[in-house]
Design a protein around this motif. Structure first.
Motif, short mmCIF file in Angstrom:
data_model
loop_
_atom_site.label_atom_id
_atom_site.label_comp_id
_atom_site.label_asym_id
_atom_site.label_seq_id
_atom_site.Cartn_x
_atom_site.Cartn_y
_atom_site.Cartn_z
N TYR A 14 0.67 91.61 43.47
CA TYR A 14 1.21 90.26 43.50
C TYR A 14 1.52 89.73 42.11
N ARG A 15 1.11 90.41 41.09
CA ARG A 15 1.36 89.96 39.73
C ARG A 15 2.50 90.76 39.13
N LEU A 16 3.42 90.08 38.49
CA LEU A 16 4.55 90.76 37.87
C LEU A 16 4.16 91.18 36.46
N THR A 17 3.44 92.28 36.37
CA THR A 17 3.08 92.87 35.09
C THR A 17 3.54 94.31 35.10
N SER A 31 8.05 90.53 28.44
CA SER A 31 7.50 91.65 29.23
C SER A 31 8.04 91.70 30.65
N ALA A 32 9.24 91.20 30.85
CA ALA A 32 9.92 91.28 32.15
C ALA A 32 10.98 92.39 32.07
N PRO A 33 11.21 93.09 33.18
CA PRO A 33 12.20 94.17 33.16
C PRO A 33 13.61 93.65 32.84
N LEU A 34 14.30 94.38 32.00
CA LEU A 34 15.70 94.11 31.71
C LEU A 34 16.49 94.75 32.84
N HIS A 35 17.10 93.94 33.69
CA HIS A 35 17.80 94.50 34.85
C HIS A 35 18.93 93.58 35.29
N GLN A 36 19.81 94.16 36.06
CA GLN A 36 20.87 93.40 36.72
C GLN A 36 20.88 93.86 38.17
N GLY A 37 20.51 92.95 39.06
CA GLY A 37 20.47 93.28 40.48
C GLY A 37 19.45 94.34 40.83
N GLY A 38 18.47 94.56 39.96
CA GLY A 38 17.42 95.53 40.24
C GLY A 38 17.57 96.84 39.49
N LEU A 39 18.72 97.09 38.88
CA LEU A 39 18.90 98.30 38.09
C LEU A 39 18.70 97.98 36.63
N SER A 40 17.89 98.78 35.98
CA SER A 40 17.60 98.56 34.56
C SER A 40 18.88 98.61 33.75
N THR A 41 19.01 97.66 32.82
CA THR A 41 20.13 97.67 31.89
C THR A 41 19.76 98.40 30.60
N ALA A 42 18.53 98.88 30.53
CA ALA A 42 18.05 99.55 29.32
C ALA A 42 17.66 101.00 29.54
#
Length: 82
Positions: A14-17, A31-42
């Motif tokens: 339940y925690r976004l870590t 510390s949040a994922p770099l993404h667009q629509g769920g796909l990583s941009t990195a």
């Protein structure tokens, strides 16, 4: 022949870590994922689901995460098929 996956990462909770992504270049300064629509941009081949407003209001809830997972998987398959 269907493409094979090098790795599958399942994370529940339940925690976004994302400590397992530290150092991979996949996280922003918060510390949040770099993404667009769920796909990583990195990081090519990395996808995330369950993020608040990932694709819609319901993305963070059980009623929306399945739809988002299908979207991410479809886009990953397209990227692999190239």
């Amino acid at each position: 022949m269907a493409p094979s996956a090098r790795a599958v990462l399942l994370a529940t909770g339940y925690r976004l870590t994302f400590p397992y992504l530290t150092g991979a270049g996949a996280l922003d300064t918060n510390s949040a994922p770099l993404h667009q629509g769920g796909l990583s941009t990195a990081v090519p081949g990395l996808g995330v689901v369950g993020m608040e407003f990932q694709r819609s209001f319901s993305s963070k809830a059980l009623r929306g995460v399945g739809r988002d997972a299908g979207h991410v998987l479809k886009r990953m398959r397209t990227a692999v098929a190239g």
